[in-house]
Scaffold this active site. Sequence first.
Site, PDB file in Angstrom:
ATOM      1  CB  SER A 127      -1.011  -0.088   1.280  1.00 13.82           C
ATOM      2  OG  SER A 127      -1.429   1.219   1.496  1.00 13.82           O
ATOM      3  CE1 TYR A 152      -4.095  -2.676   5.366  1.00 16.51           C
ATOM      4  CE2 TYR A 152      -3.597  -0.392   5.176  1.00 16.51           C
ATOM      5  CZ  TYR A 152      -3.923  -1.588   4.705  1.00 16.51           C
ATOM      6  OH  TYR A 152      -3.905  -1.664   3.331  1.00 16.51           O
ATOM      7  CE  LYS A 156      -1.464  -4.581   3.408  1.00 13.38           C
ATOM      8  NZ  LYS A 156      -1.840  -5.765   2.823  1.00 13.38           N
ATOM      9  CB  VAL A 220     -16.460  16.290   3.175  1.00 13.10           C
ATOM     10  CG1 VAL A 220     -14.907  16.492   2.639  1.00 13.10           C
ATOM     11  CG2 VAL A 220     -17.339  15.551   2.364  1.00 13.10           C
TER      12      VAL A 220
HETATM   13  N1  UDP Z   1     -12.885  10.527   3.336  1.00 10.10           N
HETATM   14  C1  UDP Z   1     -13.774  11.436   3.693  1.00 10.10           C
HETATM   15  N2  UDP Z   1     -14.911  10.702   4.399  1.00 10.10           N
HETATM   16  C2  UDP Z   1     -14.929   9.559   4.511  1.00 10.10           C
HETATM   17  C3  UDP Z   1     -13.929   8.741   4.239  1.00 10.10           C
HETATM   18  C4  UDP Z   1     -12.934   9.129   3.624  1.00 10.10           C
HETATM   19  O1  UDP Z   1     -13.925  12.645   3.576  1.00 10.10           O
HETATM   20  O2  UDP Z   1     -15.985   9.145   4.979  1.00 10.10           O
HETATM   21  C5  UDP Z   1     -11.875  11.215   2.589  1.00 10.10           C
HETATM   22  C6  UDP Z   1     -10.503  11.028   3.433  1.00 10.10           C
HETATM   23  O3  UDP Z   1     -10.068  12.085   4.368  1.00 10.10           O
HETATM   24  C7  UDP Z   1      -9.149  10.960   2.330  1.00 10.10           C
HETATM   25  C8  UDP Z   1      -9.989  10.393   1.038  1.00 10.10           C
HETATM   26  O4  UDP Z   1     -11.535  10.581   1.529  1.00 10.10           O
HETATM   27  O5  UDP Z   1      -8.849  12.386   2.055  1.00 10.10           O
HETATM   28  C9  UDP Z   1      -9.684   9.117   0.796  1.00 10.10           C
HETATM   29  O6  UDP Z   1      -9.912   8.008   2.090  1.00 10.10           O
HETATM   30  P1  UDP Z   1      -9.845   6.579   2.334  1.00 10.10           P
HETATM   31  O7  UDP Z   1     -10.374   6.151   3.432  1.00 10.10           O
HETATM   32  O8  UDP Z   1     -10.934   6.192   0.968  1.00 10.10           O
HETATM   33  O9  UDP Z   1      -8.343   6.307   1.470  1.00 10.10           O
HETATM   34  P2  UDP Z   1      -7.096   6.591   2.256  1.00 10.10           P
HETATM   35  O10 UDP Z   1      -6.542   7.587   1.481  1.00 10.10           O
HETATM   36  O11 UDP Z   1      -7.418   7.192   3.693  1.00 10.10           O
HETATM   37  O12 UDP Z   1      -6.464   5.388   2.167  1.00 10.10           O
END
Ligand code: UDP
Length: 345
Positions: A127, A152, A156, A220
């Site tokens: 990852s 987690y 990795k 968000v």
């Molecule tokens: N995010 C969000 N609301 C949610 C889940 C994620 O605003 O309920 C945002 C999070 O802050 C990040 C992006 O979406 O900026 C991607 O988050 P995700 O958990 O999907 O993947 P990550 O990049 O954290 O592994």
Amino acid sequence: MNKKIIVTGGCGYIGSHTVIELIKNNFQVVIFDDLSNSSQDTIGRIESITGVRPVFEQVDLKDVNHTSQVILKHKNAFGVIHFAAHKAVGESVQKPLDYYQNNLYSLLNTLKAQHENGIQNFIFSSSATVYGNPKSLPITENNQTQRPFSPYGNTKKMAEEILEDFSKAYTDFSAISLRYFNPIGAHESGEIGELPNGIPNNLMPYITQTAAGIREKLMVFGNDYDTTDGTPIRDYIHVVDLAKAHVKALFRLIENKQEQALETFNLGTGNGFSVMEVIESFERVSGIKLNYEIVGRRPGDVPQLFAATDLAHHKLGWKAELGLDEMIDSAWRWEQKYRATTTAK
Ligand code: UDP
């Protein structure tokens, strides 16, 4: 018929999409899965998509003896693609021991058993979290890794270090570690897709479940980052593109093209999109107005992550082909089809 490949976690989200691409390329697939976060129904779905039913072994890879026995049965396999792992970032913070135990014992037991049985090839599901908060963008494979923000993520990083030591000690062992950016989307058939246990942590399933009426609204997490619209930027990649990259990595091992015993590749599109851009794309593609609210930042989130993709392009001959709208459209079609045929929440 091509070579036999063991796919651990083959009933899971990325594993099942990869199994489909392997079958399409005539590989003989054996799935190892403990079904802790997936369903055996997936095997029937894979069969209906490909016309081939992969062999299934229910194995808890934390059990060293059972793992050895089952790998012995398949000792004629060419290699292992190892997806099996727990993956919920937030849960890993609450239950670090579970994550270290599950993700690391599974890896160690698989490596031990395959080594004892002369299976010398390994592809690892890693990852972009191993880059932490990168100092420069786009992120190349030479960017220094940092201690990830969650147990987690740390499993990795530790797994990659174990693979490095293992491949140094046993010169006939070859491994490729694939560092995923943000996999989203679903198979075009709408038969398989992302089905997180309980409340989703990740953005895409949260969006589609909100639109499907299962969640009330999307939170968000922060719009005060130093980015174009203040929301964090990620490199979203279609799960089918990601799955195809595993087949390319496998061919690199089969053709013996490796330049080092352990090679590492980023898997992303190279394009970053903000959370707001993802929401806009969803609204455009689905025609649905999404209920969302801007709230505070989520601890551990970094402002921007997107991949340099040149290495995978040049060495694996792979490039992501599908764009954001296609990713989102497929995720939404999967969610609707799944909800229409089940009462599961
Ligand atoms: N995010 C969000 N609301 C949610 C889940 C994620 O605003 O309920 C945002 C999070 O802050 C990040 C992006 O979406 O900026 C991607 O988050 P995700 O958990 O999907 O993947 P990550 O990049 O954290 O592994």
